[in-house]
Scaffold this motif. Structure first.
Motif, PDB file in Angstrom:
ATOM      1  N   VAL A 469      67.479  10.721  10.414  1.00 31.35           N
ATOM      2  CA  VAL A 469      66.775  11.691   9.560  1.00 31.35           C
ATOM      3  C   VAL A 469      65.709  10.952   8.730  1.00 31.35           C
ATOM      4  O   VAL A 469      64.568  11.413   8.601  1.00 31.35           O
ATOM      5  CB  VAL A 469      67.784  12.439   8.653  1.00 31.35           C
ATOM      6  CG1 VAL A 469      67.080  13.105   7.468  1.00 31.35           C
ATOM      7  CG2 VAL A 469      68.551  13.487   9.472  1.00 31.35           C
ATOM      8  N   ALA A 470      66.075   9.780   8.188  1.00 30.11           N
ATOM      9  CA  ALA A 470      65.120   8.986   7.391  1.00 30.11           C
ATOM     10  C   ALA A 470      63.890   8.621   8.226  1.00 30.11           C
ATOM     11  O   ALA A 470      62.747   8.724   7.753  1.00 30.11           O
ATOM     12  CB  ALA A 470      65.808   7.727   6.869  1.00 30.11           C
ATOM     13  N   ARG A 471      64.129   8.227   9.501  1.00 28.25           N
ATOM     14  CA  ARG A 471      62.999   7.865  10.383  1.00 28.25           C
ATOM     15  C   ARG A 471      62.085   9.077  10.604  1.00 28.25           C
ATOM     16  O   ARG A 471      60.871   8.973  10.530  1.00 28.25           O
ATOM     17  CB  ARG A 471      63.515   7.373  11.747  1.00 28.25           C
ATOM     18  CG  ARG A 471      64.068   5.949  11.715  1.00 28.25           C
ATOM     19  CD  ARG A 471      64.204   5.364  13.117  1.00 28.25           C
ATOM     20  NE  ARG A 471      65.135   6.107  13.962  1.00 28.25           N
ATOM     21  CZ  ARG A 471      66.473   5.950  13.934  1.00 28.25           C
ATOM     22  NH1 ARG A 471      67.013   5.073  13.095  1.00 28.25           N
ATOM     23  NH2 ARG A 471      67.246   6.656  14.736  1.00 28.25           N
ATOM     24  N   LYS A 472      62.696  10.248  10.851  1.00 25.97           N
ATOM     25  CA  LYS A 472      61.909  11.463  11.130  1.00 25.97           C
ATOM     26  C   LYS A 472      61.076  11.877   9.905  1.00 25.97           C
ATOM     27  O   LYS A 472      59.923  12.274  10.032  1.00 25.97           O
ATOM     28  CB  LYS A 472      62.838  12.627  11.528  1.00 25.97           C
ATOM     29  CG  LYS A 472      63.362  12.534  12.948  1.00 25.97           C
ATOM     30  CD  LYS A 472      62.263  12.857  13.943  1.00 25.97           C
ATOM     31  CE  LYS A 472      62.780  12.925  15.363  1.00 25.97           C
ATOM     32  NZ  LYS A 472      61.673  13.119  16.334  1.00 25.97           N
ATOM     33  N   ILE A 473      61.698  11.760   8.706  1.00 25.97           N
ATOM     34  CA  ILE A 473      60.968  12.123   7.484  1.00 25.97           C
ATOM     35  C   ILE A 473      59.772  11.194   7.316  1.00 25.97           C
ATOM     36  O   ILE A 473      58.686  11.622   6.920  1.00 25.97           O
ATOM     37  CB  ILE A 473      61.909  12.084   6.259  1.00 25.97           C
ATOM     38  CG1 ILE A 473      62.888  13.258   6.333  1.00 25.97           C
ATOM     39  CG2 ILE A 473      61.125  12.156   4.954  1.00 25.97           C
ATOM     40  CD1 ILE A 473      63.957  13.250   5.268  1.00 25.97           C
ATOM     41  N   GLY A 474      59.983   9.928   7.663  1.00 22.71           N
ATOM     42  CA  GLY A 474      58.891   8.952   7.601  1.00 22.71           C
ATOM     43  C   GLY A 474      57.722   9.348   8.498  1.00 22.71           C
ATOM     44  O   GLY A 474      56.564   9.014   8.234  1.00 22.71           O
ATOM     45  N   GLN A 475      58.033  10.104   9.562  1.00 23.80           N
ATOM     46  CA  GLN A 475      56.968  10.549  10.486  1.00 23.80           C
ATOM     47  C   GLN A 475      56.411  11.928  10.083  1.00 23.80           C
ATOM     48  O   GLN A 475      55.645  12.546  10.819  1.00 23.80           O
ATOM     49  CB  GLN A 475      57.529  10.645  11.918  1.00 23.80           C
ATOM     50  CG  GLN A 475      57.926   9.286  12.506  1.00 23.80           C
ATOM     51  CD  GLN A 475      58.900   9.424  13.691  1.00 23.80           C
ATOM     52  OE1 GLN A 475      59.066  10.496  14.255  1.00 23.80           O
ATOM     53  NE2 GLN A 475      59.538   8.327  14.045  1.00 23.80           N
ATOM     54  N   ASP A 550      60.836  30.945   8.375  1.00 20.88           N
ATOM     55  CA  ASP A 550      59.862  30.322   9.271  1.00 20.88           C
ATOM     56  C   ASP A 550      59.139  29.151   8.595  1.00 20.88           C
ATOM     57  O   ASP A 550      58.313  29.353   7.714  1.00 20.88           O
ATOM     58  CB  ASP A 550      58.840  31.393   9.687  1.00 20.88           C
ATOM     59  CG  ASP A 550      58.123  31.007  10.967  1.00 20.88           C
ATOM     60  OD1 ASP A 550      58.396  29.901  11.483  1.00 20.88           O
ATOM     61  OD2 ASP A 550      57.290  31.789  11.442  1.00 20.88           O
ATOM     62  N   VAL A 551      59.503  27.919   8.983  1.00 22.48           N
ATOM     63  CA  VAL A 551      58.825  26.720   8.471  1.00 22.48           C
ATOM     64  C   VAL A 551      58.439  25.857   9.688  1.00 22.48           C
ATOM     65  O   VAL A 551      59.256  25.081  10.189  1.00 22.48           O
ATOM     66  CB  VAL A 551      59.740  25.911   7.508  1.00 22.48           C
ATOM     67  CG1 VAL A 551      59.005  24.691   6.970  1.00 22.48           C
ATOM     68  CG2 VAL A 551      60.222  26.787   6.361  1.00 22.48           C
ATOM     69  N   PRO A 552      57.212  26.015  10.212  1.00 20.26           N
ATOM     70  CA  PRO A 552      56.845  25.336  11.460  1.00 20.26           C
ATOM     71  C   PRO A 552      56.994  23.806  11.413  1.00 20.26           C
ATOM     72  O   PRO A 552      57.243  23.181  12.439  1.00 20.26           O
ATOM     73  CB  PRO A 552      55.377  25.733  11.667  1.00 20.26           C
ATOM     74  CG  PRO A 552      55.236  27.022  10.915  1.00 20.26           C
ATOM     75  CD  PRO A 552      56.156  26.915   9.737  1.00 20.26           C
ATOM     76  N   ALA A 553      56.881  23.209  10.198  1.00 20.10           N
ATOM     77  CA  ALA A 553      56.987  21.740  10.118  1.00 20.10           C
ATOM     78  C   ALA A 553      58.424  21.246  10.261  1.00 20.10           C
ATOM     79  O   ALA A 553      58.665  20.053  10.424  1.00 20.10           O
ATOM     80  CB  ALA A 553      56.408  21.254   8.783  1.00 20.10           C
TER      81      ALA A 553
END
Length: 691
Positions: A469-475, A550-553
């Motif tokens: 999750v930390a890696r994905k948030i970083g992206q 609905d939150v596309p991000a």
């Protein structure tokens, strides 16, 4: 008025022998408050006492009925040891074993030297035979009156089987002979007995096969229940059709402008659904249509096209949503689309007060506001329309039929009704819940949607999940983290979500938000707005995010204790991600070992994202009441019929109901009279009032 012959069945259970106020509460918890509820509460198993061997021939781990002589009583050496009563017959001996026994009661019930018949499960203990706490003890004469095959009912804590059995017998005695409501040829073809006879037999199964839902007695009763359901829905439909309608025919001028402004082309199934809806609206009978679409299949655009058609024809349109979040979201989605055609859309929720609300209602009543989106606030008495032509109701599960009729009644002329549900429903359930409606299905996803990569992991790998999750948030991704609702207590689910919120907060600071069912609407909206904007990256939630957010991000979803969720619910949750152009991942965390049903759920979810296929599988795994969440929603909950098994009976019941109303729309013929009785018996009284 309910026929007098049924009065004894609709009396309170407390009127049955042996049922005092305290026991009545237990019976009510188990089956329901009235005598008739006990009739629908059928056995789940049976005890067969026909096996009556000599002691020496008795097989361990089997229920046996033994005729024995009582040889002696052996008191326990300590309080923890059991009391033993030694018994024999010419072939051998057996001990009857009693824990926490009352010695006085035992010497009265099993006097030394007497002959007794005992029945219960035989066990092997340290090489010798014993029977712990026999179910039945009596003299040979007393045993002559005991049923050798006994029904076993689902129970509740504190209620003795003997008490329930006595109440059941009394309830069955009250069941009257009723006129036959089934078609005689259909009944003969199935080899079914009459209603009363089938009911008596279903409560007195002769063998294991009689417990099957397709056994003749149970199938007959299930068909009766389904026929009552289908007849009631067909009558609601007929009464809606009898109301004067009007043709709403738009010229397409507004719809063309909106279509041109859309960033995508409509799918084939969207175009087909719009065609069906516009044809309904143009006809002179009232529209009553269900629009079923999977998560993200584009129902909102279809609804907008229908609403624009009403406005083009000079009428108004309203969209009713079950929650404030959803109403605001529909309003935000629809406003820029409708703006392309120069059409204004208002918003009314429970939060609107004072002068702004009064001004909005004045414009609505004057016809100056062509479209409005709102919550239950739209159903309030002071909300009036100049000419409501179309009512669109979103997420039907949250609204009962009466709310559907309530909104359509706001029109001072005929109002067409369209219901949208994002919960794909198996065809059999569509019949029982919406048999009064025509159905359009959206089966395609809009172009550009990528399938969600779904993976299952044991809960002990949570540290790996947090790192991912930390890696994905970083992206730049946003993450939903779902904690389950714990049935037993609201505080339990809140504790789980709050605990996870704290743990993630320690790692990610203020970038973590929390929403749960007990937050006030304004607080919930503020957190959701932070997640949709830039303030929050991880949203910890109970299942309140299931519908329509609905939150596309948001491209990652973690679901803790995935084994506790139903299949359709997991599919709904997963539908919150994969709404933008980026690839999305759903991680299902489970507590091993997985049961068979939980494993099947997770495997189905990984194998497909087709909501209709998932809904059929969910019905097979869980049964109808669970799938529809009927306990909360006012949808039909069946007592005898099981839609996973009785699908063919349901189709037959539907055909029969339609045929009956074609021939005898007011149910005044001989069979019509009997069918009125059926409707009262299964508490579909409201349908009789439509006649």
């Amino acid at each position: 008025m309910r026929p007098q012959i049924l009065y004894p069945l609709f009396a309170e259970v407390g009127q049955l022998p042996g049922i005092g106020p305290k026991t009545a509460k237990l019976v009510e918890r188990l089956a329901g408050p009235r005598v008739v509820d006990l009739l629908w509460h059928l056995p789940a198993a049976l005890v067969d006492r026909r096996y009556a061997p000599k002691i020496a021939e008795a097989v361990a781990d089997r229920v046996a009925t033994l005729t024995v002589t009582v040889d002696g009583h052996i008191a326990p050496p300590s309080r923890r040891a059991p009391f033993r009563v030694r018994c024999s017959d010419p072939s051998g001996s057996i001990d009857l074993v009693f824990f926490h026994a009352n010695a006085e009661w035992l010497s009265r019930t099993l006097p030394v030297g007497s002959v007794r018949v005992v029945s219960g499960r035989v066990e092997q203990f340290q090489g010798a035979l014993q029977m712990a706490h026999p179910d039945r003890i009596g003299t040979p004469e007393e045993f002559a009156d005991i049923a050798v095959v006994e029904p076993v009912y689902p129970m509740t804590a504190g209620l003795a089987p003997k008490t329930l059995g006595k109440a059941k017998s009394a309830a069955l005695e009250r069941a009257p002979d009723l006129p036959e409501w089934q078609d005689s040829a259909w009944r003969a073809r199935n080899g079914w007995a009459g209603w009363r006879e089938s009911l008596q037999s279903a409560h007195r199964p002769g063998d294991q096969s009689a417990l099957s839902p397709m056994a003749p007695d149970r199938a007959r009763l299930a068909f009766d229940e389904l026929l009552a359901n289908q007849l009631a829905l067909a009558m609601v439909r007929a009464s809606m059709r009898r109301l004067p309608g009007r043709g709403l025919r738009g010229d397409g001028s507004l719809a063309v402008k909106v279509s041109a402004a859309l960033p995508f082309a409509l799918t084939g199934s969207q175009r087909q659904a719009i065609g069906e809806i516009l044809a309904d609206m143009a006809s002179d009978t009232r529209m009553l249509r269900l629009l079923q679409g999977d998560v993200g299949s584009g129902k909102t655009v279809v609804a907008l096209m229908a609403m624009l058609n009403a406005v083009e024809a000079g009428a108004q349109a309203a969209l009713l949503a079950p929650t404030e979040i959803l109403a605001r979201q529909h309003h935000e989605t629809l406003t820029p689309m409708a703006a392309a055609a120069g059409v204004e859309i208002g918003l009314l929720t429970g939060r609107d007060k004072g002068k702004p609300r009064a001004a909005l209602l004045d414009r609505l009543a004057a016809g100056a506001l062509p479209m409005i989106v709102g919550t239950h606030a739209l159903l309030q008495e002071d909300v009036a329309f100049a000419d409501l032509g179309l009512a669109v109701i979103d997420e039907q599960h949250r609204f009962g039929v009466h709310q559907r009729l309530q909104l359509s009644a706001k029109g001072n002329r005929a109002t067409d009704v369209m219901v949208m549900t994002a919960t794909p429903i198996p065809r059999t359930l569509t019949l029982t819940a919406y048999g009064d409606m025509d159905v359009s299905r959206l089966t395609e996803k809009p172009p550009g949607r990528k399938p969600v990569d779904t993976r299952a992991l044991p809960a002990d790998r949570i540290d790996d999940v947090v790192a991912a999750v930390a890696r994905k948030i970083g992206q730049g991704a946003k993450v939903y983290w779902v904690c389950p609702l714990v049935e037993e207590s609201e505080s339990g689910d809140l504790a789980a979500a709050t605990e996870r919120f704290r743990a993630l907060g320690n790692r990610f600071g203020e970038r973590v938000g929390l929403v749960h069912g007990r937050l006030k609407a304004a607080e919930k909206d503020a957190v959701m707005a932070g997640f949709a904007g830039d303030a929050i990256d991880i949203l910890v939630a109970t299942t309140v995010i299931e519908v329509g957010v609905d939150v596309p991000a948001a491209t990652v979803m973690v679901i803790e204790h995935a084994e506790r969720f139903g299949l359709a619910q997991l599919h709904q949750l997963r539908g919150r991600i994969g709404r933008g152009a980026e690839a999305s991942t759903c991680l299902l965390l489970y507590a091993p070992p997985l049961g068979e049903t939980a494993r099947a759920r997770i495997e189905t979810l990984r194998a497909t994202d087709d909501g209709f296929r998932i809904a059929e599988e969910d019905l097979r795994l869980r049964g109808a009441g669970e799938v529809l969440g009927t306990r909360q929603s006012g949808l039909p909950e069946f007592r005898i019929a099981d839609l996973a098994v009785h699908g063919e009976l349901l189709a037959a019941a539907r055909d029969d109901a339609r045929l009956v109303l074609d021939r005898d729309p007011d149910l005044t013929g001989p069979r019509g009279d009997a069918l009125r009785m059926l409707l009262y018996l299964f508490e579909r009284d409201a349908a009789v009032r439509l006649l």
